[in-house]
Write an enzyme that holds these catalytic residues in place. Structure first.
Site, PDB file in Angstrom:
ATOM      1  CG  HIS A   1      86.300  36.490  54.252  1.00  0.00           C
ATOM      2  ND1 HIS A   1      86.436  35.139  54.091  1.00  0.00           N
ATOM      3  CD2 HIS A   1      85.678  36.954  53.130  1.00  0.00           C
ATOM      4  CE1 HIS A   1      85.919  34.786  52.917  1.00  0.00           C
ATOM      5  NE2 HIS A   1      85.452  35.866  52.318  1.00  0.00           N
TER       6      HIS A   1
ATOM      7  N   PRO B   1      75.806  30.953  54.168  1.00  0.00           N
ATOM      8  CG  PRO B   1      74.447  29.462  53.036  1.00  0.00           C
ATOM      9  CD  PRO B   1      75.401  29.548  54.184  1.00  0.00           C
TER      10      PRO B   1
ATOM     11  CG  HIS C   1      84.381  41.070  52.179  1.00  0.00           C
ATOM     12  ND1 HIS C   1      83.436  40.892  53.161  1.00  0.00           N
ATOM     13  CD2 HIS C   1      84.262  39.993  51.346  1.00  0.00           C
ATOM     14  CE1 HIS C   1      82.769  39.776  52.936  1.00  0.00           C
ATOM     15  NE2 HIS C   1      83.253  39.210  51.836  1.00  0.00           N
TER      16      HIS C   1
ATOM     17  CD  GLU D   1      56.109  29.872  52.151  1.00  0.00           C
ATOM     18  OE1 GLU D   1      54.907  29.645  51.924  1.00  0.00           O
ATOM     19  OE2 GLU D   1      56.665  30.976  51.904  1.00  0.00           O
TER      20      GLU D   1
ATOM     21  CG  HIS E   1      50.233  26.288  43.487  1.00  0.00           C
ATOM     22  ND1 HIS E   1      50.493  27.396  42.721  1.00  0.00           N
ATOM     23  CD2 HIS E   1      49.995  26.740  44.749  1.00  0.00           C
ATOM     24  CE1 HIS E   1      50.396  28.481  43.475  1.00  0.00           C
ATOM     25  NE2 HIS E   1      50.103  28.109  44.701  1.00  0.00           N
TER      26      HIS E   1
END
Length: 664
Positions: A32, A122, A263, A412, A474
């Site tokens: 990249h 990520p 990119h 979270e 849940h």
């Protein structure tokens, strides 16, 4: 401090990054180029003017942390570290970019000894790691003082990092916590892989940061002096800072400069030749001229030499006890005798014989550990009440850095990635507590913790349909299987208070990867009595109740279902069927035992039946394709826990009948 290089030499220092990146990417046939070319001046400003580091001692505890959040631009980091003088990244490593066995991976992989602070891939994970590192620095500075701990955290971020949802979570929390030693350098090139950013975003990014209580500074990303001045302003402000560095993607590569193709576009030999002509760079591939190399060395090692020496003297002058403690936490070593409180609690739980929720037991364990383990750093995403993992710990806040409990808010994803940053920083033992069903919000960070071999402990409550009336949304029927599927993840599901203490010992002893400790909301009956010597859970599975006579049936359970297996055993034994019960708190630990031990615990020549209030997925490894399984086959329902277990057939009677059917 060495004299600042003149403008021409400074430009060539940036071009050294560009051409090392171009040569490496062209040689690999993949990579990249956009970020290394577009951010070269940013790297020069940070590494040679400001970053506090010592390539001769890469893991210096008081070094600044730098995270390349847009990890696809990895050649920017490798080139900068090579030019800075990190011995682990010689030119041969640059030549071997993206080759098997090289340190120069496609995306940076954690190696502090090489100057690489986190594994980034990520998008969004890296900036969240950086926020966690800033929290760790602030907490440790409150403990040891600014003479020992006084460093900053920088992250280079792209539009992709800032558009991911996790960015919103950590930007908000970092501003709330006033992490003034945190700086994001934004590669504001107004383009993503699809094209111009206005294809998908129209908000004012700067206003978003200001609303979150950040300082925002604009700078020309291709002007080293402008970026350096902005970093200097960031260092003097109590708020975290975003430096919006306006850049051109692929700067210096005429065919792709400013275009989306920069990119991750293919770099050809003709591109390298054209770029050399355009920039006046007449040096062969993988060559850095002596004056440029010397300027880099002076800007990094030369600039930091006196500061490093002064810090070393301060550390050496500490009282022996203080120095030993600082060195211990910096090396991520647990304190001497850390097992003792756990074993004391285990014995007390065994003597008491009380039925208790394992999440409540886990909270008591954290409280007991906190005195002898000052680096323990707990937190939860707005679940202090249900998880009880705050106890007597007071909160880490913008006003009080000495706190040992972080209120993450309803975030979270941020919690998981920030705990990774805290662990990667070293000095603290991060613990996070939430509901098991929310672990999917943490999925990328759990995977990254496993990839980075980070000793992060996540405690999960509400582990099955036993949470009852909250209903199927849940009730985490598939989550045990999904956690067990992550390589290098230690998954623990204790059956009672004694096993919970043993599992905590396993979690803390696990220094090469993350641990998921899965606990119950409901009370679990005491299954283990006094007279305990060894940690029986440490082997992953063990015979809790042996058969009376030559064993014909092996019942295997985890967590709350072990009690059902014991009741089913009593039924079968009464019928003259010798039956053993195996408690199996950890598949991973059991799989690591030798074959003889595994065969002694779960003999293949017996009828094998597993019971778990979850899906069967993965259980065939232990019970065989023809083994019996009592558990869930789909999602749960809303109702009283006892009604749900009967409704879904997870009962001692069902376990016994499943075994009988295989004896006929």
């Amino acid at each position: 401090m060495p004299d600042t290089p003149d403008a021409l030499l400074t430009a060539r220092m940036a071009d050294a990054i560009r051409f090392l990146a171009l040569d490496a990417i062209e040689r690999a046939g993949d990579g990249h180029p956009g970020a290394p070319l577009g951010c070269a001046e940013i790297a020069v400003a940070l590494f040679t003017r400001h970053l506090r580091c010592n390539p001769a001692d890469p893991v210096w505890p008081d070094r600044d942390r730098f995270v390349l959040s847009n990890g696809h631009g990895s050649m920017l980091l490798y080139a900068a570290l090579h030019l800075a003088g990190y011995e682990g990244l010689p030119m041969q490593q640059i030549r071997r970019f993206r080759e098997l066995g090289a340190h120069t991976h496609g995306h940076p992989e954690i190696a502090p000894e090489l100057g690489i602070e986190a594994t980034t891939g990520p998008l969004g994970q890296g900036i969240a790691n950086a926020v966690g590192m800033a929290v760790a620095e602030a907490r440790l500075a409150a403990t040891f003082g600014s003479d020992l701990v006084d460093h900053r955290t920088y992250a280079l971020v792209g539009d992709g990092c800032l558009q991911e949802g996790i960015a919103h979570e950590v930007i908000s929390l970092a501003g709330h916590l006033r992490l003034g030693k945190l700086t994001f350098l934004w590669d504001d090139n107004r383009i993503t892989d699809d094209g111009a950013t206005d294809l998908s975003i129209s908000e004012d990014v700067r206003a978003r940061f200001r609303a979150a209580d950040w300082q925002v500074i604009d700078a020309d990303g291709h002007d080293v002096e402008a970026v350096s001045a902005a970093i200097r302003l960031a260092q003097g402000d109590p708020h975290p800072t975003l430096i919006a560095c306006r850049t051109v993607i692929g700067r210096g590569l005429p065919r792709l400069e400013g275009q989306r193709g920069a990119h991750g576009g293919r770099v050809l030999a003709s591109d390298c030749a054209e770029a050399r002509a355009a920039r006046g760079w007449d040096h062969p591939p993988f060559t850095v001229p002596d004056d440029v190399a010397a300027a880099w060395q002076a800007g990094v090692s030369g600039r930091n030499r006196d500061g490093y020496t002064a810090w070393t003297r301060r550390r050496d002058a500490l009282p022996a006890e203080v120095r030993a403690e600082f060195d211990r936490v910096s090396d991520a070593r647990l304190p001497e005798g850390w097992h003792a409180p756990l074993r004391g609690l285990r014995d007390r739980f065994a003597e008491a014989g009380a039925a208790r929720p394992s999440i409540e037991v886990s909270a008591e364990i954290v409280a007991a550990l906190s005195d002898g383990m000052p680096e323990l750093f707990s937190g939860a995403p707005d679940l202090e009440g249900p998880t009880k993992h705050k106890g007597a710990l007071h909160a880490f806040t913008a006003q009080d850095r000495s706190g040992r409990y972080l209120h993450y808010g309803i975030r979270e994803h941020a919690m998981g990635a920030m705990m990774n940053g805290i662990a990667a920083h070293r000095g603290l033992v991060p613990v996070g507590a939430t509901y098991l069903v929310f672990s999917d919000y943490m999925r990328p960070s759990l995977r990254m913790a496993a990839l980075m071999n980070l000793p992060v402990i996540t405690v999960y409550s509400h582990d099955s349909i036993a949470i009852g009336r909250n209903g199927p949304t849940h009730q985490p029927v598939e989550y045990l299987a999904s956690l067990r599927a992550i390589p290098n993840m230690l998954v623990l599901r204790p059956a009672d208070a004694v096993e919970t203490a043993e599992c905590w010992e396993m979690a803390l002893a696990n220094r090469t990867g993350p641990t998921s400790l899965v606990c119950s909301r409901q009370a679990l009956p005491a299954l283990r009595g006094p007279g305990i010597e060894e940690n029986r859970s440490a082997r992953g599975a063990y015979v809790l109740a042996e058969a009376s006579g030559p064993r014909r049936v092996t019942l295997i359970g985890t967590g709350s279902e072990v009690a059902l297996a014991l009741t089913a055993r009593a039924m079968l034994q009464a019928e003259g069927v010798p039956t053993a019960v195996v408690s199996m708190p950890s598949w991973e630990a059991f799989a690591a035992q030798d074959a003889a031990y595994r065969a002694s615990v779960i003999p293949r020549d017996t009828v094998r039946v597993a019971v778990e209030a979850a899906l069967r997925f993965g259980w065939d490894r232990w019970i065989g394709e023809d083994g019996g399984f009592v558990g869930m086959t789909g999602f749960g329902a809303s109702g009283a826990p006892e009604d749900l277990f009967r409704h879904f057939g997870i009962t001692a009677e069902a376990v016994a009948e499943t075994a009988r059917a295989r004896l006929r």
